[in-house]
Write an enzyme that holds these catalytic residues in place. Structure first.
Site, PDB file in Angstrom:
ATOM      1  N   SER A   1      43.199  29.450  57.519  1.00 35.96           N
ATOM      2  CA  SER A   1      43.991  28.499  56.734  1.00 35.96           C
ATOM      3  C   SER A   1      44.380  27.306  57.617  1.00 35.96           C
ATOM      4  CB  SER A   1      45.212  29.216  56.147  1.00 35.96           C
ATOM      5  OG  SER A   1      45.807  28.475  55.122  1.00 35.96           O
TER       6      SER A   1
ATOM      7  N   ASP B   1      38.731  30.836  55.169  1.00 37.24           N
ATOM      8  CA  ASP B   1      39.303  30.582  53.856  1.00 37.24           C
ATOM      9  C   ASP B   1      40.146  29.317  53.747  1.00 37.24           C
ATOM     10  OD1 ASP B   1      39.050  31.697  51.267  1.00 37.24           O
ATOM     11  OD2 ASP B   1      41.187  32.120  51.262  1.00 37.24           O
TER      12      ASP B   1
ATOM     13  N   HIS C   1      43.356  35.824  50.138  1.00 40.69           N
ATOM     14  CA  HIS C   1      43.397  34.717  51.090  1.00 40.69           C
ATOM     15  C   HIS C   1      43.407  35.205  52.536  1.00 40.69           C
ATOM     16  CE1 HIS C   1      44.258  30.835  52.786  1.00 40.69           C
ATOM     17  NE2 HIS C   1      45.483  31.151  53.133  1.00 40.69           N
TER      18      HIS C   1
END
Length: 411
Positions: free
Chosen positions: A196, A230, A356
């Site tokens: 992320s 991700d 996620h």
């Protein structure tokens, strides 16, 4: 990112943002964890694991389902070096590479996402070092996160520039931890892995590594690979609109550490209770009233959200190293990455069955992907092929000698 936010906002547990969080435990009765780590027929590993044994617990009985696991179950050591400017005492978790006479030492260095901590990589890191002892693994809590402490408690610097500088200083710290003799001239190789926000940080670090590398007494490591988990520019920027709602929907605090772990598992924020048991203790802490609250106030980082992800796709595609993007869904690819993938500029892997937090939901599968990626891109592999070809030739049908091992097209 956007998929995670939508799932959380739709979750029935979103109403648990009331101060006193109480989750019904009756639905947990008799439950066992069978993640991608687990063999359902294997015996249960005791929960209280001795330090540094890396006996990753496969399944958990009901009475241990939400019990916290100490970081020592997955890492050999931890320290808090004072690095960077503004100065920070970074909380670092690591397992050094096992010395090998034939292979260059390699570090997999991880950067977590916003609001998370280095412990999110615990199970994954232990898996990697188990199967690749010559690879060291290191993760740390970024400034404003986890157990990292800034000299000025009110300092709120979360610019991408500062985070990338911090990361490169952590790389230098890993180099000092490398188990090499003083006269050993073998280069140290590194693989940068970011989840992320961490994906944006490690990508920026690769781009600006020559500029930010400052230790005069340390040779620069060889960057063998860049892995982003991700996050892509398009979906990240689109998801910023709902980020504020997601932050507001989370519980304000928890009555206990076990309640915090339970919420993360039941809300599907983390789908693997084994990993949540070690990662969640790194992101919540007891407050003055004895209740557990978030260590990082994500709302204070809002001024930096957009700047983290602008031009991420271009930076990733232009990075001069092997590259891999691992996603939880193909819908997250933006135009630039779609074109780049069709042109073969990076390796794309999709794990649609996870959320996620890929590194926590599917540590075994991700570890296998990282190992294969490293084997293909490490400089040591190219040198070994070169050495083998220098001493081992086979004769072709035309009577000319050819290499016994043919290098890959990108070598």
């Amino acid at each position: 990112m956007s998929k995670l936010q939508k799932n959380l906002l739709k979750s029935k547990l979103s109403i648990s943002s009331t101060p006193d969080l109480v989750l019904n435990e009756e639905t947990d009765e008799g439950i066992w964890e069978e993640s991608d780590l687990a063999d359902p027929n294997a015996p249960t590993t005791p929960h209280d694991i001795p330090p540094a044994k890396f006996a990753v617990p496969e399944i958990r009985p009901r009475k241990q389902y939400y019990k916290a696991t100490p970081w020592k179950a997955y890492w050999h050591a931890s320290d808090s070096p004072e690095l960077s400017a503004p100065p920070c005492a970074f909380k670092v978790y690591y397992t050094t590479p096992t010395p090998s006479p034939s292979k260059s030492p390699t570090w997999f260095i991880f950067h977590h996402g916003a609001g998370s901590s280095g412990l999110t990589f615990s199970v994954l890191a232990a898996r990697i070092h188990e199967s690749l002892p010559e690879v060291g693994v290191l993760a740390y809590d970024a400034r404003g996160h986890g157990a990292t402490k800034t000299a000025d408690p009110d300092e709120k610097d979360a610019t991408l520039d500062t985070l990338a500088r911090d990361f490169i200083n952590i790389v230098a710290h890993a180099m000092r931890l490398s188990p090499l003799a003083a006269d050993d001239q073998r280069p140290v190789e590194v693989v940068f892995i970011g989840h992320s926000l961490g994906g944006a940080v490690v990508t920026e670090a690769v781009r600006r590594f020559p500029e930010f590398w400052s230790p005069d007494n340390l040779p620069k490591p060889i960057i063998s690979g860049l892995v982003v988990l991700d996050v892509v520019e398009g979906s990240a920027l689109e998801g910023l609109g709902s980020m504020r709602s997601y932050v507001a929907s989370r519980p304000q605090y928890f009555r206990s550490l076990e309640d915090g772990i339970r919420w993360h598992v039941k809300s599907h924020t983390v789908r693997n209770a084994v990993s949540a048991s070690v990662s969640v203790p790194g992101i919540i802490q007891p407050g003055a009233n004895g209740r557990y609250q978030w260590i990082t106030d994500l709302s204070l980082t809002e001024p930096f959200w957009k700047s983290w992800f602008v031009d991420l796709s271009s930076k990733f595609l232009e990075a001069r190293s092997g590259k891999m993007l691992v996603l939880a869904g193909t819908d997250r690819l933006d135009k630039k990455l779609t074109i780049g993938q069709m042109q073969g500029k990076y390796q794309l892997e999709v794990l649609p069955e996870v959320g996620h937090f890929i590194q926590e939901d599917a540590p075994r599968k991700l570890a296998a992907l990282l190992e294969q990626f490293w084997q293909r891109n490490r400089r040591g592999a190219a040198l070994e092929i070169k050495a083998l070809n220098a001493h081992s030739l086979v004769w072709g049908t035309s009577g000319t000698s050819t290499p016994a091992v043919m290098p890959r097209p990108n070598q």
